[in-house]
Design a protein around this motif. Structure first.
Motif, short mmCIF file in Angstrom:
data_model
loop_
_atom_site.label_atom_id
_atom_site.label_comp_id
_atom_site.label_asym_id
_atom_site.label_seq_id
_atom_site.Cartn_x
_atom_site.Cartn_y
_atom_site.Cartn_z
N GLN A 1 28.11 25.70 41.35
CA GLN A 1 29.53 26.20 40.53
C GLN A 1 29.13 27.42 39.84
OE1 GLN A 1 32.56 25.11 41.18
NE2 GLN A 1 32.61 22.74 40.91
N LEU A 2 27.83 27.45 39.26
CA LEU A 2 27.57 29.00 38.34
C LEU A 2 27.43 30.04 39.44
CD1 LEU A 2 26.85 30.52 36.03
CD2 LEU A 2 24.31 29.54 36.29
N ARG A 3 26.84 29.85 40.66
CA ARG A 3 26.80 30.68 41.75
C ARG A 3 27.93 31.23 42.14
NH1 ARG A 3 26.80 31.82 46.81
NH2 ARG A 3 27.54 29.61 47.07
N ILE A 4 28.77 30.40 42.38
CA ILE A 4 30.28 30.55 42.74
C ILE A 4 30.89 31.46 41.61
CG2 ILE A 4 32.64 29.67 43.70
CD1 ILE A 4 31.29 27.26 44.75
N ALA A 5 30.89 30.96 40.39
CA ALA A 5 31.64 31.90 39.65
C ALA A 5 31.09 33.19 39.29
CB ALA A 5 31.41 31.00 38.20
N GLN A 6 29.66 33.62 39.51
CA GLN A 6 28.85 34.61 39.18
C GLN A 6 29.50 35.47 40.52
OE1 GLN A 6 25.11 33.34 39.13
NE2 GLN A 6 24.71 33.56 36.96
N ALA A 7 29.56 34.95 41.61
CA ALA A 7 29.71 35.82 42.74
C ALA A 7 31.42 36.32 42.84
CB ALA A 7 29.73 35.09 44.12
N THR A 8 31.97 35.23 42.24
CA THR A 8 33.51 35.58 42.10
C THR A 8 33.67 36.59 41.02
OG1 THR A 8 34.02 33.38 42.68
CG2 THR A 8 35.62 34.52 41.47
N LEU A 9 32.95 36.57 39.85
CA LEU A 9 33.23 37.55 38.77
C LEU A 9 32.83 38.98 39.42
CD1 LEU A 9 33.43 38.23 35.87
CD2 LEU A 9 31.13 37.56 35.39
N LEU B 1 41.77 38.07 35.92
CA LEU B 1 41.08 37.30 36.69
C LEU B 1 39.58 37.52 36.19
CD1 LEU B 1 42.65 38.21 40.13
CD2 LEU B 1 42.69 36.16 39.35
N VAL B 2 39.25 38.54 35.79
CA VAL B 2 37.88 38.86 35.64
C VAL B 2 37.60 38.10 34.42
CG1 VAL B 2 36.28 40.58 34.56
CG2 VAL B 2 37.88 41.21 36.69
N GLU B 3 38.27 38.04 33.25
CA GLU B 3 37.83 37.10 32.37
C GLU B 3 37.92 35.67 32.35
OE1 GLU B 3 36.71 38.55 29.46
OE2 GLU B 3 37.04 40.47 30.44
N THR B 4 38.57 35.27 33.21
CA THR B 4 38.76 33.82 33.66
C THR B 4 37.32 33.50 34.38
OG1 THR B 4 40.98 33.52 34.06
CG2 THR B 4 39.62 31.88 34.96
N ALA B 5 36.76 34.32 35.38
CA ALA B 5 35.69 34.14 35.85
C ALA B 5 34.32 34.19 35.11
CB ALA B 5 35.42 35.05 37.22
N ARG B 6 34.66 35.11 33.97
CA ARG B 6 33.52 35.38 32.89
C ARG B 6 33.49 33.93 32.19
NH1 ARG B 6 34.74 40.22 31.24
NH2 ARG B 6 33.04 41.14 32.47
N THR B 7 34.47 33.53 31.80
CA THR B 7 34.38 32.34 30.93
C THR B 7 33.65 31.00 31.99
OG1 THR B 7 36.53 33.11 29.77
CG2 THR B 7 35.91 30.47 29.68
N ASP B 8 34.31 30.90 33.14
CA ASP B 8 33.66 29.99 34.07
C ASP B 8 32.06 30.16 34.13
OD1 ASP B 8 35.95 28.92 34.18
OD2 ASP B 8 36.18 29.71 36.28
N VAL B 9 31.68 31.45 34.07
CA VAL B 9 30.13 31.74 34.36
C VAL B 9 29.53 31.19 32.98
CG1 VAL B 9 28.46 33.67 34.19
CG2 VAL B 9 30.36 33.77 35.77
N ALA B 10 30.13 31.65 31.85
CA ALA B 10 29.60 30.99 30.62
C ALA B 10 29.47 29.57 30.37
CB ALA B 10 30.17 31.67 29.38
N ARG B 11 30.72 28.99 31.05
CA ARG B 11 30.70 27.30 30.53
C ARG B 11 29.63 26.95 31.78
NH1 ARG B 11 34.20 24.03 33.80
NH2 ARG B 11 35.35 25.97 34.53
N PHE B 12 29.73 27.15 33.02
CA PHE B 12 28.72 26.87 34.02
C PHE B 12 27.37 26.94 33.52
CE2 PHE B 12 32.43 26.62 36.85
CZ PHE B 12 32.29 25.46 37.02
N GLY B 13 27.06 28.02 32.87
CA GLY B 13 25.82 28.11 32.49
C GLY B 13 25.24 27.29 31.27
N GLY B 14 26.19 26.94 30.39
CA GLY B 14 25.80 25.97 29.42
C GLY B 14 25.64 24.76 30.19
#
Length: 461
Positions: free
Chosen positions: A180-188, A218-231
């Motif tokens: 999920q983190l990888r998908i969020a990072q690629a999407t970001l 879109l960018v901020e949503t993806a950035r939020t997901d990156v932080a969430r999945f990183g945690g």
């Protein structure tokens, strides 16, 4: 020494001959299992899940290594093993009461006063307070301790099975969240490239302020997901380290690829329903019931007289040098009868408590079997549903990605609005995330099925 042999032979013979027991018959404590509980399909060639080693079921070598480390280091499993050792020692103590205890004693008595000082030396060998188990009290207590040992051994296997399943689920969850983190990072990264292009077009008047704001959303949503999945990845790793009982080599962790998450083989077809009776928790409940049943026999036997023997044979002499000369042999034989007459209802209360303990153990045994059938039925039903969900979700991802590509092409050609492209991107991103969640659910259900069907404590090289 023929007197000593006689005393010992009589005690042993009476002990071995007393096979009477007052325990309730097994038919009196048979569990009543509702007939409507579903079972899995049964075939003559079905593979017993309990005989499938966890190394055969979990095929990823990294996951195997982490499970092996947890079995070596986990503290909860260590406590379960020590409980087995304690129960084994308790059984050996109780079993020792079924055979006579032989003791040797040497003594010197020196007395005097106004009379001349005298000395008396003696040496004896004999049986010390040995109870003749005429009504099976000692035998029932020994049987209760034996069944409790078996129950603890089953609890240890249950703890190991639970640990294997927990480690596998933690490892799979870490892999899924890493994906999920990888998908969020690629999407970001994709959205940030789109934002730069939109900003450039906005400066040239080719994009509206609304399009720019929507792209930033879109960018901020993806950035939020990156932080969430990183945690979540960090928390998943900490949970896995706790289960493993120590640090885990990074090379043994899932890296986030979908293929690496799919590390569990499917269960064989045709698993017989009676395999649930071999679940460790069901076996532990059964042995606990048998132990409680044996305690009833001991409580019933307490109403009857008990006979204990103390006997010895040896030598006595007024001089130490002549202790073992002829004419110095002595012997004693002391039978003791204990007949309970009035104890204020204590014996009846003990029997009532033992009976209540048996009934509690019976209810727990029935509950363990019923829970096993329900868990297996739920897992099997969910297994088919998840397989269908996974197939549909894979098709959804393919369709959403194609729709995103077409929408992007139509937007670039001026045929679609930016809002249409925005919806296509969100749909594709959500579909990829849902696919990972569905894959994790299917894998976790396979692990749960393996656990509820009683497999996992065998290890093959």
């Amino acid at each position: 020494m023929k007197h000593a042999s006689l005393i010992l032979s009589v005690a042993v013979a009476l002990s071995l001959a007393s096979c009477a027991t007052l325990e309730p018959r097994r038919t009196e404590v048979a569990p009543a299992i509702p007939a409507q509980w579903p079972t899995t399909a049964s075939t003559a060639s079905a593979v017993d899940v309990a005989d499938i080693g966890w190394r055969d079921f979990f095929v990823d070598p990294r996951l195997q290594a982490v499970i092996g480390q947890s079995l070596d280091n986990n503290r909860d499993l260590r406590v379960a093993v020590l409980n087995v050792e304690r129960a084994r020692a308790q059984y050996r103590i109780q079993r020792a009461d079924r055979v006579p205890a032989i003791a040797a004693q040497g003594q010197m008595t020196r007395s005097g006063g106004d009379a001349p000082v005298t000395e008396q030396f003696s040496a004896n060998l004999g049986v010390v307070e040995f109870e003749l188990d005429l009504f099976g009290r000692v035998r029932s207590l020994s049987q209760a301790a034996l069944q409790q040992y078996f129950a603890e051994a089953a609890n240890r296997r249950s703890a190991q099975l639970s640990l294997v399943a927990e480690v596998a689920n933690a490892w799979l969850t870490l892999g899924a969240d890493a994906e999920q983190l990888r998908i969020a990072q690629a999407t970001l990264a994709t959205y940030e490239d789109s934002l730069r292009l939109t900003e450039a077009r906005h400066r040239l008047g080719g994009a509206s302020a609304l399009e720019l704001s929507q792209t930033r959303t879109l960018v901020e949503t993806a950035r939020t997901d990156v932080a969430r999945f990183g945690g979540q990845v960090a928390q998943d790793r900490n949970a896995l380290v706790l289960l493993a009982g120590g640090p885990i080599d990074d090379a043994l962790l899932p890296q986030g690829e979908i293929t690496d998450v799919a590390a569990v083989q499917p269960l064989p077809a045709g698993v017989p329903g009676d395999v649930l009776l071999r679940r460790p928790d069901v076996m532990a409940a059964e042995h606990t019931l048998m132990s409680a049943n044996a305690n009833i026999g001991a409580a019933r036997a307490a109403f009857f007289p008990s006979i204990s023997l103390t006997g010895s044979v040896g030598s006595a002499s007024s001089e130490l040098s002549g202790l073992f000369d002829s004419g110095t042999r002595v012997w004693s034989f002391i039978p003791k009868l204990n007949l309970p007459i009035f104890q204020g209802g204590k014996l009846r209360a003990n029997l009532g408590m033992a009976t209540a303990d048996r009934d509690i153990a019976l209810a727990q045994y029935e509950k363990a079997i019923q829970s096993g059938f329900r868990e297996a039925a739920d897992g099997l039903a969910l297994n088919r549903s998840l397989a269908e969900q996974l197939q549909s979700q894979q098709a959804l991802v393919a369709a959403a990605e194609q729709a995103q590509q077409l929408s992007q092409a139509r937007y670039d050609a001026g045929l679609d609005s930016f809002l249409t492209l925005l919806d296509a991107r969100r749909t594709a991103y959500s579909a990829r995330q849902s696919l990972v969640s569905t894959q994790l659910a299917q894998q976790s259900n396979q692990v749960a099925l393996y656990k509820v069907l009683g497999g996992g404590w065998h290890e093959r090289g």
